[in-house]
Design a protein around this motif. Structure first.
Motif, short mmCIF file in Angstrom:
data_model
loop_
_atom_site.label_atom_id
_atom_site.label_comp_id
_atom_site.label_asym_id
_atom_site.label_seq_id
_atom_site.Cartn_x
_atom_site.Cartn_y
_atom_site.Cartn_z
N ILE A 285 0.83 -1.21 0.00
CA ILE A 285 0.00 0.00 0.00
C ILE A 285 0.86 1.26 0.00
O ILE A 285 0.65 2.17 -0.81
CB ILE A 285 -0.95 0.00 1.22
CG1 ILE A 285 -1.84 -1.24 1.20
CG2 ILE A 285 -1.80 1.28 1.20
CD1 ILE A 285 -2.64 -1.41 -0.07
N ALA A 286 1.84 1.32 0.90
CA ALA A 286 2.72 2.50 0.92
C ALA A 286 3.51 2.60 -0.38
O ALA A 286 3.64 3.68 -0.96
CB ALA A 286 3.67 2.42 2.11
N GLY A 287 4.02 1.46 -0.85
CA GLY A 287 4.77 1.47 -2.11
C GLY A 287 3.93 1.92 -3.27
O GLY A 287 4.37 2.71 -4.11
N LYS A 288 2.68 1.43 -3.35
CA LYS A 288 1.76 1.86 -4.41
C LYS A 288 1.55 3.37 -4.37
O LYS A 288 1.50 4.04 -5.42
CB LYS A 288 0.41 1.15 -4.26
CG LYS A 288 0.36 -0.30 -4.75
CD LYS A 288 -1.04 -0.86 -4.56
CE LYS A 288 -1.27 -2.16 -5.31
NZ LYS A 288 -0.49 -3.28 -4.76
N THR A 289 1.41 3.90 -3.17
CA THR A 289 1.15 5.34 -3.02
C THR A 289 2.28 6.16 -3.63
O THR A 289 2.05 7.11 -4.39
CB THR A 289 0.98 5.71 -1.54
OG1 THR A 289 -0.07 4.91 -0.98
CG2 THR A 289 0.64 7.18 -1.38
N PHE A 290 3.51 5.79 -3.31
CA PHE A 290 4.64 6.58 -3.79
C PHE A 290 4.98 6.27 -5.24
O PHE A 290 5.50 7.14 -5.95
CB PHE A 290 5.83 6.38 -2.86
CG PHE A 290 5.61 6.98 -1.49
CD1 PHE A 290 5.51 8.34 -1.34
CD2 PHE A 290 5.44 6.17 -0.38
CE1 PHE A 290 5.27 8.91 -0.09
CE2 PHE A 290 5.20 6.72 0.87
CZ PHE A 290 5.11 8.09 1.02
N VAL A 291 4.68 5.06 -5.71
CA VAL A 291 4.82 4.78 -7.14
C VAL A 291 3.84 5.65 -7.91
O VAL A 291 4.15 6.18 -8.99
CB VAL A 291 4.57 3.29 -7.43
CG1 VAL A 291 4.36 3.05 -8.93
CG2 VAL A 291 5.76 2.46 -6.95
N LEU A 292 2.63 5.80 -7.37
CA LEU A 292 1.62 6.64 -8.01
C LEU A 292 2.09 8.09 -8.07
O LEU A 292 2.01 8.75 -9.12
CB LEU A 292 0.30 6.54 -7.25
CG LEU A 292 -0.88 7.38 -7.78
CD1 LEU A 292 -1.24 6.95 -9.20
CD2 LEU A 292 -2.09 7.24 -6.86
N LEU A 293 2.59 8.62 -6.95
CA LEU A 293 3.09 9.99 -6.94
C LEU A 293 4.27 10.15 -7.89
O LEU A 293 4.38 11.16 -8.60
CB LEU A 293 3.53 10.38 -5.52
CG LEU A 293 2.42 10.65 -4.51
CD1 LEU A 293 3.01 10.84 -3.12
CD2 LEU A 293 1.60 11.87 -4.91
N ASP A 294 5.13 9.15 -7.94
CA ASP A 294 6.28 9.18 -8.83
C ASP A 294 5.84 9.24 -10.28
O ASP A 294 6.33 10.06 -11.07
CB ASP A 294 7.12 7.92 -8.58
CG ASP A 294 8.55 8.06 -9.07
OD1 ASP A 294 9.15 9.12 -8.86
OD2 ASP A 294 9.06 7.10 -9.68
N GLY A 295 4.89 8.36 -10.63
CA GLY A 295 4.39 8.34 -12.00
C GLY A 295 3.68 9.62 -12.39
O GLY A 295 3.84 10.12 -13.51
N LEU A 296 2.90 10.17 -11.47
CA LEU A 296 2.18 11.40 -11.76
C LEU A 296 3.13 12.58 -11.93
O LEU A 296 2.90 13.46 -12.76
CB LEU A 296 1.17 11.68 -10.65
CG LEU A 296 -0.03 10.72 -10.58
CD1 LEU A 296 -0.85 10.97 -9.32
CD2 LEU A 296 -0.91 10.85 -11.82
N ALA A 297 4.21 12.59 -11.13
CA ALA A 297 5.21 13.66 -11.29
C ALA A 297 5.85 13.57 -12.67
O ALA A 297 6.08 14.61 -13.32
CB ALA A 297 6.26 13.54 -10.19
N LEU A 298 6.12 12.36 -13.13
CA LEU A 298 6.69 12.19 -14.47
C LEU A 298 5.70 12.61 -15.56
O LEU A 298 6.10 12.99 -16.66
CB LEU A 298 7.11 10.73 -14.69
CG LEU A 298 8.36 10.28 -13.93
CD1 LEU A 298 8.57 8.78 -14.11
CD2 LEU A 298 9.58 11.04 -14.40
#
Length: 554
Positions: free
Chosen positions: A438-451
């Protein structure tokens, strides 16, 4: 070649032979002087452009990137060439002299490492990328070498600078400077020393100072970053980077380097971190000593081994992973403090396993707070709201949480929401997202959205980077460590302490706001989560019973 009327050879092989000839017959200083004279003769603009092309051709930076990153080779090459072509003649002559003095058989990776050591922006970018444990191992191992390069600054120069900065405090505290630096980074270096306290005891310490000449190099490179962003934006059709905001990426690098070079600012962060962690468990932050100056940070020496290299048993490594999670993720994320500090660069070199305490556990030394941040309580609340949405696979809640975290001016418009929903659908279908917790998904999502070009507070993006860095350290320590399980266990304990407050909120609904709970989860959100889990439980139970019934019928 007629050295009285220098001109550049027309072919690369000719230029390489010419540089090699100079390096074999002249000292480095003389080589630099000859190249500078050549620049005066042919014109500085022409010389810098040609020199940049030559260095890139000799370095072959694209060769360092594994095939899996083939699509990024062009942007790396273009970026390095652009920076080099804008540097002052004296500096690019120095870089050319460095390359000329290397053996012709020197591989591209070693040449690029030498270049990075003299380009703080390139050095810092490499260090940031190296924190991602999902990198191809060959690239990661090469980038990690940036952390372990030998110190290049003469010790006599270091001692002279320390004595000039500290003045009478050298004698007042009977300061004795060590024989060699213990570390050198992209901007600073660390030097050991001992001193005598007021009680007469001699203690160990560390001076942190900037590398000689790095401030002028930084000014030159940081001033070029906005221009570089515009240059790459104009050529983005050549790169597989979609909607990435180059300006935001380089602003992150600029901020990181400026903070690392701001010793006075780091001293304030060090004090805040010391207050936050002092007498709160096994974490140790260096004490700041009173003879620090704007040019030099004097702090306590924290002994210990690099945490991933400490000679510990599997059980010790598991406990270290648990402690790191609580100290560097849980504590700042769920602190009652309105703006708790967090370590922005928790790679293994900044985490020390110290001697055991009376309970048999290791103490943890947390060093290098130049890159650190704070997360206000309202942003942490929306981050937890987003995590709950991810846990329940509720796209509307995820989108709402991201909107609230975003700093885009149009974040509440229908067009923004539509673009956001499309981006979320793409990222959540990616394997990196699907395989994370869950935490990893959250930051992967933020990472992808920033890109994809969505904008978020800089400290939130720094926390995202810190999470990925620490995730790699936790994996190295204990591959079986389950971050989600650890968070669920801590959350259950925390909610038990919120019982009276939650009972009061049932009677007074206006009190039921996420920010009013240390867990940042309201009763309403808790009830929605419970209903989701109950529905999921019955669905799974029904599916299981249907399967058993079908099997019995067969």
């Amino acid at each position: 070649m007629n050295m009285t009327s220098p001109s550049l050879p027309f072919d690369l092989d000719g230029r390489k032979k010419f540089l090699r000839h100079l390096s074999e017959t002249l000292s480095r200083v003389d080589v630099e002087a000859r190249l500078t004279a050549m620049a005066d003769a042919v014109g500085h603009d022409r010389f810098r452009k040609q020199a940049a092309d030559d260095i890139v051709a000799i370095l072959r930076p694209a060769d360092v990137l594994p095939r899996v990153y083939g699509g990024y080779r062009q942007v790396v090459t273009d970026g390095i060439r652009f920076i080099l072509s804008r540097l002052p003649v004296e500096r690019i002559s120095r870089l050319m002299a460095d390359q000329a003095r290397l053996s012709p058989e020197t591989p591209a990776g070693a040449r690029l490492l030498m270049l990075a050591r003299h380009l703080p922006t390139l050095h810092k970018l490499g260090q940031i990328i190296a924190r991602n444990r999902h990198l191809d191992p060959s690239l990661k191992n090469w980038l990690v070498a940036l952390e372990h390069a030998p110190c290049t600054v003469p010790m006599d120069d270091i001692i002279e600078r320390i004595q000039a900065a500290l003045g009478e405090d050298i004698a007042r505290y009977d300061i004795r400077i060590g024989s060699a630096p213990i570390a050198e980074a992209s901007v600073g270096l660390a030097v050991p020393f001992t001193f005598v306290r007021e009680d007469g005891t001699r203690r160990r310490g560390v001076f942190k100072m900037l590398r000689p000449g790095v401030e002028s190099c930084l000014r030159e490179e940081l001033d070029l970053l906005p221009e570089l962003a515009g240059y790459l934006d104009a050529r983005r059709h050549r790169y597989p980077l979609k909607h990435l905001h180059f300006a935001d990426v380089f602003q992150d690098i600029r901020s990181a380097l400026m903070e690392e070079a701001d010793l006075s600012g780091e001293q304030k962060k060090l004090k805040a971190a010391f207050r936050f962690y002092h007498d709160r468990g096994p974490a140790r932050v260096p004490t700041l000593y009173p003879f620090s100056t704007p040019e030099i940070t004097a702090m306590a020496f924290l002994g210990g081994e690099k945490i991933t290299e400490a000679c510990t048993t599997p059980e010790d490594r598991r406990r270290l992973a648990e402690d790191l999670f609580r100290i560097l993720i849980w504590r700042p994320l769920f602190s009652p403090d309105p703006r708790p500090p967090f370590h922005g660069d928790p790679h293994a070199g900044n985490l020390l396993a110290q001697c055991r305490d009376i309970t048999g556990s290791f103490r943890l030394g947390l060093i290098d707070w130049s890159l650190s941040g704070t997360l206000p309580r309202d942003k942490r609340s929306r981050l937890i709201f987003t995590m709950l949405g991810i846990l329940m696979a509720a796209r509307d809640r995820i989108s709402q949480g991201i909107q609230d975290l975003s700093v885009d001016d149009d974040r509440y418009t229908p067009a923004f929401r539509s673009r956001l929903d499309r981006a979320i659908d793409t990222i959540t279908a990616d394997n990196r997202y699907l395989t994370g917790g869950i935490a990893g998904k959250t930051f992967v999502l933020l990472d992808g959205l920033a890109l994809e070009g969505f904008r978020f507070p800089s400290d939130l993006l720094l926390f995202r980077k810190a999470f990925f860095t620490l995730e790699g350290v936790l994996f190295d320590l204990c591959p079986a460590f389950d971050l989600d399980k650890a968070m669920a266990g801590e959350m259950a304990l925390l909610m038990m302490t919120e019982g009276p407050q939650r009972w009061a909120a049932w009677s007074f609904p206006f009190m039921d706001r996420p920010e009013n709970y240390r867990s940042l989860i309201s009763n309403l959100d808790l009830r929605i989560l419970a209903q989701h889990l109950m529905t999921l439980f019955f669905q799974q139970g029904t599916a299981m019973m249907t399967g058993l019934w079908t099997a019995a019928g067969d």
